[in-house]
Design a protein around this motif. Structure first.
Motif, mmCIF file in Angstrom:
data_model
loop_
_atom_site.group_PDB
_atom_site.id
_atom_site.type_symbol
_atom_site.label_atom_id
_atom_site.label_comp_id
_atom_site.label_asym_id
_atom_site.label_seq_id
_atom_site.Cartn_x
_atom_site.Cartn_y
_atom_site.Cartn_z
ATOM 1 N N ARG A 55 -18.163 18.080 14.330
ATOM 2 C CA ARG A 55 -18.108 19.031 15.437
ATOM 3 C C ARG A 55 -18.760 18.480 16.704
ATOM 4 O O ARG A 55 -18.574 19.038 17.784
ATOM 5 N N GLU A 56 -19.568 17.426 16.568
ATOM 6 C CA GLU A 56 -20.292 16.874 17.709
ATOM 7 C C GLU A 56 -19.944 15.396 17.868
ATOM 8 O O GLU A 56 -20.675 14.504 17.418
ATOM 9 N N PRO A 57 -18.819 15.115 18.483
ATOM 10 C CA PRO A 57 -18.383 13.709 18.621
ATOM 11 C C PRO A 57 -19.348 12.850 19.422
ATOM 12 O O PRO A 57 -19.381 11.627 19.238
ATOM 13 N N GLU A 58 -20.177 13.489 20.284
ATOM 14 C CA GLU A 58 -21.122 12.669 21.040
ATOM 15 C C GLU A 58 -22.162 12.037 20.121
ATOM 16 O O GLU A 58 -22.683 10.956 20.418
ATOM 17 N N LEU A 59 -22.480 12.714 18.981
ATOM 18 C CA LEU A 59 -23.392 12.109 18.007
ATOM 19 C C LEU A 59 -22.724 10.961 17.271
ATOM 20 O O LEU A 59 -23.327 9.922 17.017
ATOM 21 N N LEU A 60 -21.451 11.162 16.920
ATOM 22 C CA LEU A 60 -20.723 10.082 16.246
ATOM 23 C C LEU A 60 -20.593 8.861 17.149
ATOM 24 O O LEU A 60 -20.559 7.721 16.659
ATOM 25 N N ALA A 61 -20.538 9.113 18.443
ATOM 26 C CA ALA A 61 -20.386 7.994 19.379
ATOM 27 C C ALA A 61 -21.609 7.090 19.385
ATOM 28 O O ALA A 61 -21.521 5.912 19.752
ATOM 29 N N VAL A 62 -22.761 7.638 18.969
ATOM 30 C CA VAL A 62 -23.984 6.827 18.925
ATOM 31 C C VAL A 62 -23.869 5.735 17.874
ATOM 32 O O VAL A 62 -24.447 4.650 18.005
ATOM 33 N N GLY A 63 -23.141 6.036 16.778
ATOM 34 C CA GLY A 63 -22.961 5.032 15.744
ATOM 35 C C GLY A 63 -23.468 5.496 14.377
ATOM 36 O O GLY A 63 -23.863 6.658 14.188
ATOM 37 N N THR A 64 -23.460 4.587 13.443
ATOM 38 C CA THR A 64 -23.826 4.931 12.069
ATOM 39 C C THR A 64 -25.289 5.305 11.925
ATOM 40 O O THR A 64 -25.660 6.026 10.994
ATOM 41 N N GLN A 65 -26.135 4.811 12.858
ATOM 42 C CA GLN A 65 -27.548 5.187 12.787
ATOM 43 C C GLN A 65 -27.727 6.686 12.995
ATOM 44 O O GLN A 65 -28.630 7.304 12.421
ATOM 45 N N ALA A 66 -26.867 7.294 13.825
ATOM 46 C CA ALA A 66 -26.937 8.738 14.037
ATOM 47 C C ALA A 66 -26.574 9.488 12.764
ATOM 48 O O ALA A 66 -27.161 10.535 12.459
ATOM 49 N N VAL A 67 -25.602 8.952 12.025
ATOM 50 C CA VAL A 67 -25.239 9.576 10.748
ATOM 51 C C VAL A 67 -26.401 9.487 9.761
ATOM 52 O O VAL A 67 -26.729 10.443 9.058
ATOM 53 N N LEU A 68 -27.042 8.315 9.723
ATOM 54 C CA LEU A 68 -28.198 8.148 8.843
ATOM 55 C C LEU A 68 -29.309 9.127 9.208
ATOM 56 O O LEU A 68 -29.922 9.742 8.330
ATOM 57 N N HIS A 69 -29.557 9.292 10.511
ATOM 58 C CA HIS A 69 -30.585 10.243 10.930
ATOM 59 C C HIS A 69 -30.226 11.661 10.503
ATOM 60 O O HIS A 69 -31.082 12.417 10.023
ATOM 61 N N ALA A 70 -28.964 12.038 10.666
ATOM 62 C CA ALA A 70 -28.549 13.387 10.285
ATOM 63 C C ALA A 70 -28.737 13.627 8.785
ATOM 64 O O ALA A 70 -29.141 14.707 8.365
ATOM 65 N N ILE A 71 -28.450 12.601 7.988
ATOM 66 C CA ILE A 71 -28.614 12.737 6.534
ATOM 67 C C ILE A 71 -30.085 12.905 6.175
ATOM 68 O O ILE A 71 -30.463 13.816 5.424
ATOM 69 N N ILE A 72 -30.951 12.024 6.728
ATOM 70 C CA ILE A 72 -32.383 12.113 6.417
ATOM 71 C C ILE A 72 -32.964 13.416 6.940
ATOM 72 O O ILE A 72 -33.794 14.060 6.283
ATOM 73 N N ASP A 73 -32.516 13.835 8.124
ATOM 74 C CA ASP A 73 -32.989 15.086 8.705
ATOM 75 C C ASP A 73 -32.645 16.264 7.789
ATOM 76 O O ASP A 73 -33.466 17.171 7.584
ATOM 77 N N ALA A 74 -31.437 16.253 7.218
ATOM 78 C CA ALA A 74 -31.028 17.329 6.304
ATOM 79 C C ALA A 74 -31.853 17.309 5.018
ATOM 80 O O ALA A 74 -32.214 18.362 4.488
ATOM 81 N N VAL A 75 -32.149 16.097 4.532
ATOM 82 C CA VAL A 75 -32.961 15.986 3.313
ATOM 83 C C VAL A 75 -34.353 16.547 3.546
ATOM 84 O O VAL A 75 -34.894 17.299 2.729
ATOM 85 N N VAL A 76 -34.962 16.182 4.688
ATOM 86 C CA VAL A 76 -36.311 16.667 4.985
ATOM 87 C C VAL A 76 -36.296 18.182 5.210
ATOM 88 O O VAL A 76 -37.229 18.880 4.805
ATOM 89 N N ASP A 77 -35.252 18.700 5.845
ATOM 90 C CA ASP A 77 -35.132 20.149 6.029
ATOM 91 C C ASP A 77 -35.082 20.869 4.683
ATOM 92 O O ASP A 77 -35.588 21.984 4.551
ATOM 93 N N ALA A 78 -34.463 20.222 3.703
ATOM 94 C CA ALA A 78 -34.349 20.846 2.377
ATOM 95 C C ALA A 78 -35.687 20.934 1.663
ATOM 96 O O ALA A 78 -35.819 21.657 0.666
ATOM 97 N N TYR A 79 -36.693 20.204 2.171
ATOM 98 C CA TYR A 79 -38.020 20.270 1.557
ATOM 99 C C TYR A 79 -38.744 21.573 1.897
ATOM 100 O O TYR A 79 -39.621 22.015 1.155
#
Length: 263
Positions: A55-79
């Motif tokens: 839904r946020e193509p501007e984040l995808l435009a940053v690259g794979t590091q943005a995807v990694l951050h989103a994944i880790i951010d979701a994991v930490v939120d789940a804590y």
């Protein structure tokens, strides 16, 4: 979403709905133009992360590091709900400890094991996030992502500090519970000792009075045989002597038992 309404639930029904810590294993492989995630359990569910990134193509435009951050951010939120659940469980355990619940020790050990497993899951991630936060050169992390990873690192540090505090708190609670159990056992032993002493005193009194009554009964039994050739049977002072002997025997025994503290 599930909405479950319980009316006057039984203990078994409440336990069936209790919150449990569910641990999962996640591997993330990140390259310049790919991200691969491998999961060995239903948790964590990353479908909402993928939907957000789409839904946020501007984040995808940053690259794979943005995807990694989103994944880790979701994991930490789940804590966060796990930490809240553990804090609630500890509050309940404290109530059980001071309420004298005999089954609380088992719950303390079970919760301590969950906290240890949680520590094993959260502590290694801190080193990964810290490396990404300072990895602008090694990993090609942009300044914006560095700040984002810094925020994740701060939240993860707070989680680790709270979990470490939970482990120490559970140790203290277990110590307090052991002390309270020992005190209750000492009180029970004291009450038993008092009861035993009182019972011993009662036995002494009963035995003393039985002995006092036995003397006159023995004399009366001997003189009540009415044999023809018994000594002093025809003696005029025989009856007064028998009565006096009974009284003397009783008085002597009474004085002896009284001096010894049996009466």
């Amino acid at each position: 979403m599930a909405w479950i309404g319980l009316y006057r639930p039984t203990e078994a029904e409440l336990h069936s709905l209790a919150e449990e810590v569910d641990f999962g294993e996640l591997h993330v492989f990140v390259g310049r133009n790919f991200v691969i995630t491998v999961r060995y359990s239903p948790s964590p569910d990353l479908s909402h992360v993928r939907a957000r990134m789409e839904r946020e193509p501007e984040l995808l435009a940053v690259g794979t590091q943005a995807v990694l951050h989103a994944i880790i951010d979701a994991v930490v939120d789940a804590y966060r709900p796990v930490v809240s659940g553990l804090a609630n469980d500890i509050d309940e355990i404290e109530t059980q400890v001071f309420g004298g619940d005999a089954l609380v020790s088992r719950r303390i050990y079970e919760l301590s094991r969950e906290v240890i497993d949680f520590q094993r899951a959260t502590h290694p991630l801190a080193a990964v996030v810290e490396a990404l936060e300072h990895g602008s050169t090694t990993y090609g992390v942009t300044p914006e992502l560095q700040r984002a990873f810094h925020n994740v690192a701060d939240r993860l540090t707070q989680v680790n500090e709270r979990v470490d505090g939970f482990r120490q708190l559970l140790r203290d609670i277990l110590t307090v519970n052991s002390t309270l159990v020992a005190e209750r056992q000492n009180e029970d032993m004291t009450r038993l000792a008092h009861a035993s002493n009182k019972q011993g005193e009662d036995v002494k009194k009963i035995s003393s009075w039985a002995a006092i009554l036995f003397g006159p009964t023995l004399i009366a039994g001997v003189y009540g045989m009415n044999f023809r050739d018994m000594p002093e049977l025809a003696w005029p002072l025989g009856y007064p002597m028998a009565i006096g002997l009974m009284l003397a025997t009783s008085m002597i025994l009474y004085v002896v038992f009284k001096r010894r503290g049996w009466l």
